[in-house]
Design an enzyme around this catalytic site. Sequence first.
Site, PDB file in Angstrom:
ATOM      1  N   CYS A  12       0.817  -1.223   0.000  1.00  0.00           N
ATOM      2  CA  CYS A  12       0.000   0.000   0.000  1.00  0.00           C
ATOM      3  C   CYS A  12       0.850   1.272   0.000  1.00  0.00           C
ATOM      4  O   CYS A  12       1.658   1.482   0.908  1.00  0.00           O
ATOM      5  CB  CYS A  12      -0.893  -0.027   1.232  1.00  0.00           C
ATOM      6  SG  CYS A  12      -1.813   1.496   1.482  1.00  0.00           S
ATOM      7  N   TYR A  59     -12.054  -0.957   5.262  1.00  0.00           N
ATOM      8  CA  TYR A  59     -11.093  -1.328   6.314  1.00  0.00           C
ATOM      9  C   TYR A  59      -9.692  -1.151   5.743  1.00  0.00           C
ATOM     10  O   TYR A  59      -9.096  -2.113   5.236  1.00  0.00           O
ATOM     11  CB  TYR A  59     -11.318  -2.771   6.755  1.00  0.00           C
ATOM     12  CG  TYR A  59     -12.782  -3.145   6.829  1.00  0.00           C
ATOM     13  CD1 TYR A  59     -13.643  -2.477   7.713  1.00  0.00           C
ATOM     14  CD2 TYR A  59     -13.314  -4.136   6.004  1.00  0.00           C
ATOM     15  CE1 TYR A  59     -14.985  -2.794   7.774  1.00  0.00           C
ATOM     16  CE2 TYR A  59     -14.658  -4.464   6.062  1.00  0.00           C
ATOM     17  CZ  TYR A  59     -15.497  -3.795   6.937  1.00  0.00           C
ATOM     18  OH  TYR A  59     -16.823  -4.116   6.983  1.00  0.00           O
ATOM     19  N   GLU A  68      -5.530   7.843   8.674  1.00  0.00           N
ATOM     20  CA  GLU A  68      -5.219   8.696   7.521  1.00  0.00           C
ATOM     21  C   GLU A  68      -3.704   8.900   7.477  1.00  0.00           C
ATOM     22  O   GLU A  68      -3.125   9.575   8.331  1.00  0.00           O
ATOM     23  CB  GLU A  68      -5.977  10.026   7.646  1.00  0.00           C
ATOM     24  CG  GLU A  68      -5.601  11.108   6.642  1.00  0.00           C
ATOM     25  CD  GLU A  68      -5.529  10.621   5.196  1.00  0.00           C
ATOM     26  OE1 GLU A  68      -6.482   9.963   4.731  1.00  0.00           O
ATOM     27  OE2 GLU A  68      -4.506  10.889   4.539  1.00  0.00           O
TER      28      GLU A  68
END
Length: 310
Positions: free
Chosen positions: A54, A121, A138
């Site tokens: 990610c 999620y 965040e």
Amino acid sequence: MSQTNKVNNFFKDSIDVKGRFIRKDAAFRNQISETHEIYKPETGRYHLYVGLFCPWACRTLIVRALKGLEDVIDVSIVDYFLGPNGCQFSEREGSTVDRVNGFEYLRSVYFATSPGYTGRYTVPVLFDKKTNTIVNNESSEIIRMFNTVFNKWAKNPEGNFYPEELRTKIDAVNEWVYPMINNGVYRAGFSTTQEAYEEAYHDVFNGLDRVEDILSKQKYLVGDTFTEADIRLFTTLIRFDAVYFVHFKCNKKLLRDYPNVSKYTREIYHMPGVKDTVNFHHIKHHYFESHTQINPYGITPLGPNLDYLN
Ligand SMILES: N[C@@H](CCC(=O)N[C@@H](CS)C(=O)NCC(=O)O)C(=O)O
């Protein structure tokens, strides 16, 4: 015509009527600080849930490494495969179990904090082991906290990636790099109409052209100083040739066709600690196997050549 009803697209809630991908805002936005009623800076109290695939989570891993916060904030790493139930823990190479709660799915961390939670999620998640709640999910806010609030325990407290005197410039860069490049590649890849795709594709390459131009005159995005703006851009750039070029159809140019951008990416990749946050196996297998709406058979390409990083 929209294709969303023809394919298995578990991101369909994030597609607007014009087939554009609209990223939802993160739900948990607390800030750790001495003045916060609950979330005070402490060593060993907070846990970071990430995925090595990610780009948003890897921002937090990079700042954690560059600040020397490894002993202050421990980490659990989800598996690279993202299924309909969201991120999952595993012991496949590079991943870990949930080291705090022993959960199977990341969504349990969200439900433990907020039983009625209905959002996605996502990683990264900054979790408070003391109150068993999510502090913040965040990445742009987590990296700002890591930059300052744990300095008392950091091995490199002088590392400052959001210095006061450069904040206006950093904010101005983030303002266009995020929509055009960081989120631009997702907007291109997840779009379900030709128009939405083309709009995003042009944004991505106009953005990269702009970066190339800036880096032909100065070392980093805001001048001579390496800042969070570079960290935020880097995690997208390092995935570009391996994934976004083919999987998200951002195929006007490869990153290695941009001399200054590729040199810059290589330099950041070799900064101490950064390379450890880049796992091409997780990166490639995540995107190509998880997004079956784009790549139905989950075949992961063997290439490309990433020699420009050496
Ligand atoms: N705004 C978030 C975005 C995070 C995000 O979208 N993470 C993706 C992985 S790249 C995720 O966890 N997706 C799982 C899902 O949507 O189920 C941030 O920057 O922290």
